[in-house]
Design a protein around this motif. Structure first.
Motif, mmCIF file in Angstrom:
data_model
loop_
_atom_site.group_PDB
_atom_site.id
_atom_site.type_symbol
_atom_site.label_atom_id
_atom_site.label_comp_id
_atom_site.label_asym_id
_atom_site.label_seq_id
_atom_site.Cartn_x
_atom_site.Cartn_y
_atom_site.Cartn_z
ATOM 1 N N GLN A 84 -36.888 -5.692 -14.509
ATOM 2 C CA GLN A 84 -35.382 -6.070 -14.429
ATOM 3 C C GLN A 84 -35.505 -7.415 -13.361
ATOM 4 N N HIS A 85 -34.602 -8.316 -14.226
ATOM 5 C CA HIS A 85 -34.604 -9.537 -12.779
ATOM 6 C C HIS A 85 -33.859 -8.969 -11.391
ATOM 7 N N ALA A 86 -34.935 -9.159 -10.550
ATOM 8 C CA ALA A 86 -35.599 -9.318 -9.327
ATOM 9 C C ALA A 86 -34.405 -9.593 -7.643
ATOM 10 N N GLY A 87 -34.295 -10.760 -8.646
ATOM 11 C CA GLY A 87 -32.898 -11.760 -8.188
ATOM 12 C C GLY A 87 -31.350 -11.327 -8.182
ATOM 13 N N ARG A 88 -31.399 -10.558 -9.268
ATOM 14 C CA ARG A 88 -29.429 -10.269 -10.057
ATOM 15 C C ARG A 88 -29.933 -8.392 -9.312
ATOM 16 N N THR A 89 -28.443 -8.153 -8.642
ATOM 17 C CA THR A 89 -27.652 -6.989 -9.022
ATOM 18 C C THR A 89 -27.590 -6.377 -9.690
ATOM 19 N N GLY A 90 -27.126 -5.102 -9.367
ATOM 20 C CA GLY A 90 -27.440 -4.546 -10.263
ATOM 21 C C GLY A 90 -26.274 -4.496 -11.276
ATOM 22 N N ARG A 91 -24.645 -4.770 -10.814
ATOM 23 C CA ARG A 91 -23.846 -5.412 -11.338
ATOM 24 C C ARG A 91 -24.243 -6.204 -12.448
ATOM 25 N N GLU A 92 -24.633 -7.112 -11.741
ATOM 26 C CA GLU A 92 -24.671 -8.465 -13.044
ATOM 27 C C GLU A 92 -25.345 -7.629 -14.202
ATOM 28 N N ILE A 93 -26.725 -7.261 -13.758
ATOM 29 C CA ILE A 93 -27.758 -6.845 -15.562
ATOM 30 C C ILE A 93 -27.448 -6.274 -15.948
ATOM 31 N N LEU A 94 -25.749 -4.541 -16.047
ATOM 32 C CA LEU A 94 -24.674 -4.604 -16.442
ATOM 33 C C LEU A 94 -24.570 -5.163 -17.196
ATOM 34 N N THR A 95 -23.624 -6.622 -16.140
ATOM 35 C CA THR A 95 -22.082 -6.970 -17.307
ATOM 36 C C THR A 95 -23.281 -8.066 -18.287
ATOM 37 N N LEU A 96 -24.129 -8.676 -17.617
ATOM 38 C CA LEU A 96 -24.352 -9.659 -18.581
ATOM 39 C C LEU A 96 -24.707 -8.819 -20.085
ATOM 40 N N SER A 97 -26.462 -7.869 -20.064
ATOM 41 C CA SER A 97 -25.834 -6.569 -20.961
ATOM 42 C C SER A 97 -25.038 -6.363 -22.219
ATOM 43 N N ALA A 98 -23.228 -6.523 -21.020
ATOM 44 C CA ALA A 98 -22.482 -5.786 -21.815
ATOM 45 C C ALA A 98 -21.933 -7.093 -21.935
ATOM 46 N N LEU A 99 -22.039 -8.413 -21.884
ATOM 47 C CA LEU A 99 -21.158 -9.145 -22.589
ATOM 48 C C LEU A 99 -22.829 -10.442 -23.685
ATOM 49 N N THR A 100 -23.726 -9.226 -24.439
ATOM 50 C CA THR A 100 -24.018 -10.204 -24.962
ATOM 51 C C THR A 100 -23.984 -9.116 -26.192
ATOM 52 N N MET A 101 -23.684 -7.340 -25.888
ATOM 53 C CA MET A 101 -23.494 -6.749 -26.797
ATOM 54 C C MET A 101 -22.592 -6.891 -27.651
ATOM 55 N N GLY A 102 -21.051 -8.374 -26.388
ATOM 56 C CA GLY A 102 -19.994 -7.914 -27.256
ATOM 57 C C GLY A 102 -18.844 -5.946 -26.893
ATOM 58 N N LEU A 103 -19.572 -5.879 -25.688
ATOM 59 C CA LEU A 103 -18.882 -4.826 -24.781
ATOM 60 C C LEU A 103 -17.791 -4.856 -23.688
ATOM 61 N N PRO A 104 -16.561 -4.158 -23.857
ATOM 62 C CA PRO A 104 -15.645 -4.536 -22.249
ATOM 63 C C PRO A 104 -16.360 -4.157 -21.450
ATOM 64 N N LEU A 105 -15.840 -5.127 -20.494
ATOM 65 C CA LEU A 105 -16.477 -4.379 -18.867
ATOM 66 C C LEU A 105 -16.291 -3.542 -18.305
ATOM 67 N N SER A 106 -15.481 -3.088 -18.617
ATOM 68 C CA SER A 106 -14.986 -1.608 -18.118
ATOM 69 C C SER A 106 -16.425 -0.630 -18.332
#
Length: 303
Positions: A84-106
């Motif tokens: 997993q990208h060592a320079g990103r935060t855990g929240r950033e990694i999950l946020t990017l996944s949500a945006l990529t999949m078209g999911l609500p940020l909730s």
């Protein structure tokens, strides 16, 4: 549903996976076991579309991984918690996944709560995460799309006992709700507790598969005597098949028959029980003896 059909993969002269076939059904946790280098990770990488097979196919929900639209919403994959990208935060990694999949940020907060990563922890760079925290983040990333299938390679690695118990409960609930789980682990006790079905691979080939009860039942008996070689000779003379197993012997006979032979020969027994009560570890070592790097220790000179 996961279906693997006659899968093979060769690297140069090394055959990592050799004509492997099995299926993982919905509503069940399938344990995928094997020694290091047995072919587990290669098989799982082929399932996830990261490695192309030389022959055969792996289908996720009836199709190849590459043909699944928005695959993160259909299958969750965790093959390496450290990838997993060592320079990103855990929240950033999950946020990017949500945006990529078209999911609500909730969904980000939902997953952080699910895997018990606090608000402060979610803001740390992944390089500052312990292995256990990376595992939790990886599981959150695998689940964020609410998939029906999970493919997890050693997800308990680095978790403390409380974390392992949490993961076990999470996967059990997921399967009970109709999900399909393929779980690779070296923690045999955990697999024995959680798995409904078990697949054992050694040297790239499936050496056993079936329900946990099917694989552990009818395995003869385990006996340990003060004089193992002497008891083994007596049992073999009585027509029973004997092999070394840990500090004792595995015998293709009922405990009563072994006790009768021991009594007739004056052998003092230290332990005598049905082999199925020995559990998954003993079965695993027996089935994969030829693929173990360290080999299986034998006692008393019994082959």
């Amino acid at each position: 549903m996961i279906t693997v059909e006659h899968l093979s993969k060769t690297y140069g002269a090394y055959r990592a996976v050799d004509d492997v076939s099995f299926a993982c059904r919905p509503g069940a946790v399938t344990g995928f076991l094997g020694p290091n280098g047995a072919g587990k990770s290669t098989t799982m990488r082929i399932m996830a579309g990261l490695t192309r097979p030389d022959a055969g196919r792996a289908l996720i929900g009836g199709v190849d991984y590459h043909d699944i639209p928005n695959p993160g919403t259909q299958v969750g994959v965790l093959l390496d918690a450290s990838a997993q990208h060592a320079g990103r935060t855990g929240r950033e990694i999950l946020t990017l996944s949500a945006l990529t999949m078209g999911l609500p940020l909730s969904r980000v907060d939902d997953m952080l709560n699910l895997v018990s990563l606090s608000a402060d922890e979610s803001k740390r760079r992944v390089r500052n995460y312990s292995l256990g925290m990376r595992q939790r983040l990886g599981i959150a990333n695998a689940l964020i799309g609410d998939p029906k299938i999970l493919i997890l390679d050693e997800p308990a690695n680095g978790l403390d006992p409380a974390g392992i118990h949490w993961m076990r409960s999470l996967l059990r609930a997921y399967a009970d709700q109709g999900g399909t789980v393929l779980l690779s682990s070296h923690l045999l006790h955990e697999i024995e507790i959680i798995a409904d079905e078990i697949i054992v691979i050694g040297n790239g080939r499936i050496v056993a598969q079936g329900t946990k009860d099917e694989l552990l039942q009818g395995a003869g008996a385990y006996v340990q005597a003060v004089d193992n070689p002497g008891l083994a000779a007596g049992l073999q003379q009585a027509g029973h098949t004997v092999s070394a197993s840990g500090e004792g012997l595995r015998v293709d006979a009922e405990p009563l028959q072994i006790g009768q032979v021991a009594a007739a020969g004056g052998h003092v027994l230290v332990e005598l029980r049905r082999a199925d009560s020995a559990g998954l570890e003993e079965m695993f070592l027996q089935l994969t003896a030829g693929a173990q790097r360290e080999g299986v220790v034998t006692t008393g000179g019994v082959a």
